[in-house]
Write an enzyme that holds these catalytic residues in place. Structure first.
Site: not given
Ligand code: MG
Ligand code: ADP
Length: 615
Positions: A186, A23, A86, A208
């Site tokens: 994800e 992850d 990211k 999420d």
């Molecule tokens: Mg995450």
């Protein structure tokens, strides 16, 4: 820990090989694996901790330090400490808009369309290199812990990542010495971690909320198969935003609107996160003496600062439900993912919004994505067949057709991998080249969508218009990468491209594109009908002119003049914006010339009956 494998042929000792799930988070990164023959995945501790802050600090010798130790330097040397990399993956400077102002390290503008670079002490790094440093740390530390070689990995990305961002993630993995088995979403990974052992036919909503991104997905589990019904989200919405709200609140209320230095803001950010975590567990006031000033935050104020933030996520939840074409009653379970879902108001809001539906946070929300990625890595490498994974594409894909219209080949929320082919033809006699321009987006007009790339199918043998059969195939693979192939079927000439745009969309743009598609649906259809009428008129004019050129011997001069008059009328109508008038013009020209076509046909048929050829 760790087994020893002996290669019988060479007699040498081989280290065990482990495939992992990673992850690669905006805020925190984790690595997990499934033990040989086991069914459960587990997080691999890195330097004694499960989560590794996705932060890279360059020391005075320009050597990178990753993780917890790097985090400490956020406030003392922000200019040498890179976080949230990211957010920059696969993006150009112009994609960032105001984002770069909030960042403590230097982002370099080398021109509109260039990928961003980060400057640290006079050296330049791109986000792929920087992300690979995080992956390298995870790989090396996990190898040490397991006493095994890690060569293969599954890496997760937010559902909203576009092709460019997915490709950049893959490249970062390669640069870290990993063979990337697959890039998966994800929320899909998270549901995989939850899905094992769950009953069939369940519809699951995955919520999420991490540090920098929000994703919501609806999935259904059928015979052990995970199918993604829809996804929505915003990759500029996460716990960081709440931290910023808290900083701003302190600045206005406790710090008398002082202008704060970058260092001070970085330091306050750590305190804001601390306050947030404290208030997520205790409903008492948080207070602290900061540079001699008392800063505090009550639970009530904290709730107030979070409210709008939570509501934003709930709107996106509604969108995902709408896109999946299901009703709320059909949702069996909600899964909470991401550190920010520890905020008690999130669960509370979801429970209120979905009465009677179980809001599940049994699997640690920080770890669930990595755990699921590890299961996927295990499935791929051990050829397990008890689970299968389907993802969806967030934006529609298509090509430009006549008049600047978008022809949708792969609609959004299509399951990947997917492959679709459609046939086209030329519009002009003897046309030997055809441009294939590929777009992404929801609007009917290509001008309002995003161009991904284009290529020219050349060397089409010269044929009359309409005769070539040009097949265009879109193949979208499980990483969300698009391969476009064009082939003229009569001659076999073929050309293809792999779409990996050099830079991506801002997250806001993806949002806007989806929203614009919904909001403009009605006017887009009107515009499309008008353009289609214009195209039809142009084609008819072209055909009528060709008919006159070839067959004038069958018509008298009066008929030729009248036909030309109707062609001219229709030409003038193309300029107007009333499609009904254009259709009338088309009809007039068609009606008038139909008997001539029949006349020519009759002559041709008679000739054919006599055994001679036409022409
Ligand atoms: Mg995450
Ligand atoms: P990402 O997926 O973006 O890497 P994570 O899932 O690791 O993020 O979540 C990180 C976010 O979770 C951060 O904004 C962090 O402040 C927040 N967070 C972690 N623990 C808590 C908590 N107890 N209460 C509220 N927020 C938390």
């Amino acid at each position: 820990m760790g087994k020893i494998n002996i290669n019988i042929k060479s007699g040498s000792i081989e280290r065990k090989k482990v495939a992992v799930g990673i992850d690669l988070g905006t805020t925190n990164s984790l690595v997990a694996y499934v033990e040989d023959g086991g069914n459960n995945s587990q997080i691999i501790p890195i330097r004694g901790r499960y989560t590794v802050p996705s932060i890279i600090h360059f020391n005075d010798d320009n050597l990178p330090i990753v993780g917890e130790w790097a985090k400490e330097h956020l406030s003392d040397t922000p200019e040498r400490t890179v976080y949230s990399i990211k957010r920059l993956l696969g993006k150009s400077y112009s994609d960032l808009e105001g984002d770069s102002k909030k960042i403590g390290y230097r982002i370099i503008d080398e021109g509109e369309d260039q990928l961003v670079k980060v400057e640290i002490a006079g050296k330049f790094y791109n986000p792929i290199e920087l992300s690979s440093l995080i992956l390298k740390e995870l790989k090396q530390q996990a190898e040490e812990y397991l006493n095994a070689d890690i060569e293969q990995a599954v890496i997760t990305v937010p559902a909203y990542f576009n092709d460019s961002q997915r490709q950049a993630t893959r490249d970062a993995g390669k640069l870290a010495g990993l063979n990337i088995l697959r890039i998966i979403n994800e929320p899909t990974a998270a549901s995989l971690a939850y899905g094992l052992g769950q009953e069939d036919g369940k519809t699951i909503l995955v919520y999420d909320l991490g540090g920098g991104t929000f994703d919501v997905s609806l999935l259904i589990i059928e015979d052990g198969v995970f199918e993604v019904l829809s996804t929505a989200g915003d990759t500029n919405l996460g716990g960081d935003d709440l931290d910023n709200n808290i900083i701003e609140h302190w600045r206005q209320n406790c710090l008398k609107n002082e202008n704060l230095s970058l260092k001070q803001i970085q330091n306050l950010r750590i305190k804001a996160e601390e306050a947030k975590k404290y208030l997520s567990q205790n409903k008492e006031e948080y207070s602290l003496s900061w540079e001699g000033v008392e800063i505090k935050l009550s639970f009530e104020k904290f709730k107030e600062l979070s409210n709008e933030w939570i509501q934003k996520t709930l709107k996106l939840v509604d969108r995902a439900i709408k896109d999946a074409s299901i009703t709320i009653n059909e949702i069996d379970e909600i899964i909470l993912v991401g550190g920010s879902t520890r905020h008690p108001e999130i669960k509370k809001n979801l429970v209120e919004k979905f009465p009677g539906i179980h809001v599940n946070s049994e699997v640690n929300p920080d770890e669930v994505v990595a755990l699921g990625a590890a299961i996927e890595a295990d499935v791929i490498t051990s050829k397990r067949t008890d689970v299968l994974l389907l993802d969806v594409t967030p934006l529609s894909l298509g090509i430009e057709t006549a008049g600047g219209l978008m022809d949708f080949l792969i609609p959004r929320n299509s399951k990947v991998p997917t492959r679709l082919a459609r046939e086209y033809t030329t519009s002009v006699d003897g046309q030997i080249n055809m441009k294939i321009a590929v777009y992404q987006g929801e609007r009917e007009l290509i001008a309002q969508n995003r161009k991904l790339g284009e290529f020219i199918l050349s060397d089409i043998p010269a044929m009359p218009a309409g005769l070539p059969k040009i097949q265009i195939q879109f193949a979208l693979n499980t990483d969300g990468l698009l391969n476009v192939t064009a082939q003229e079927l009569r001659s076999g000439v073929k050309q293809s491209i792999e779409i990996q745009p050099s830079y991506g969309l801002t997250d806001q743009e993806v949002e806007n594109m989806l929203r614009a598609g919904l909001e403009n649906a009605q006017s887009d259809v009107e515009e499309r009908l008008l353009l289609e009428a214009k195209n039809e008129a142009e084609q008819l004019i072209y055909a009528a002119q060709r008919f006159l050129d070839k067959n004038s011997k069958f018509l008298n001069s009066e008929e030729i003049i009248a036909t030309n008059q109707r062609i001219a009328d229709l030409k003038s109508l193309i300029i107007v914006t009333d499609r009904h008038k254009i259709h009338q013009g088309i009809e007039a020209l068609n009606e008038y010339t139909r008997p001539f076509a029949e006349r020519v046909m009759d002559v041709a048929v008679k000739k054919a009956l006599k055994g001679s050829n036409i022409n």
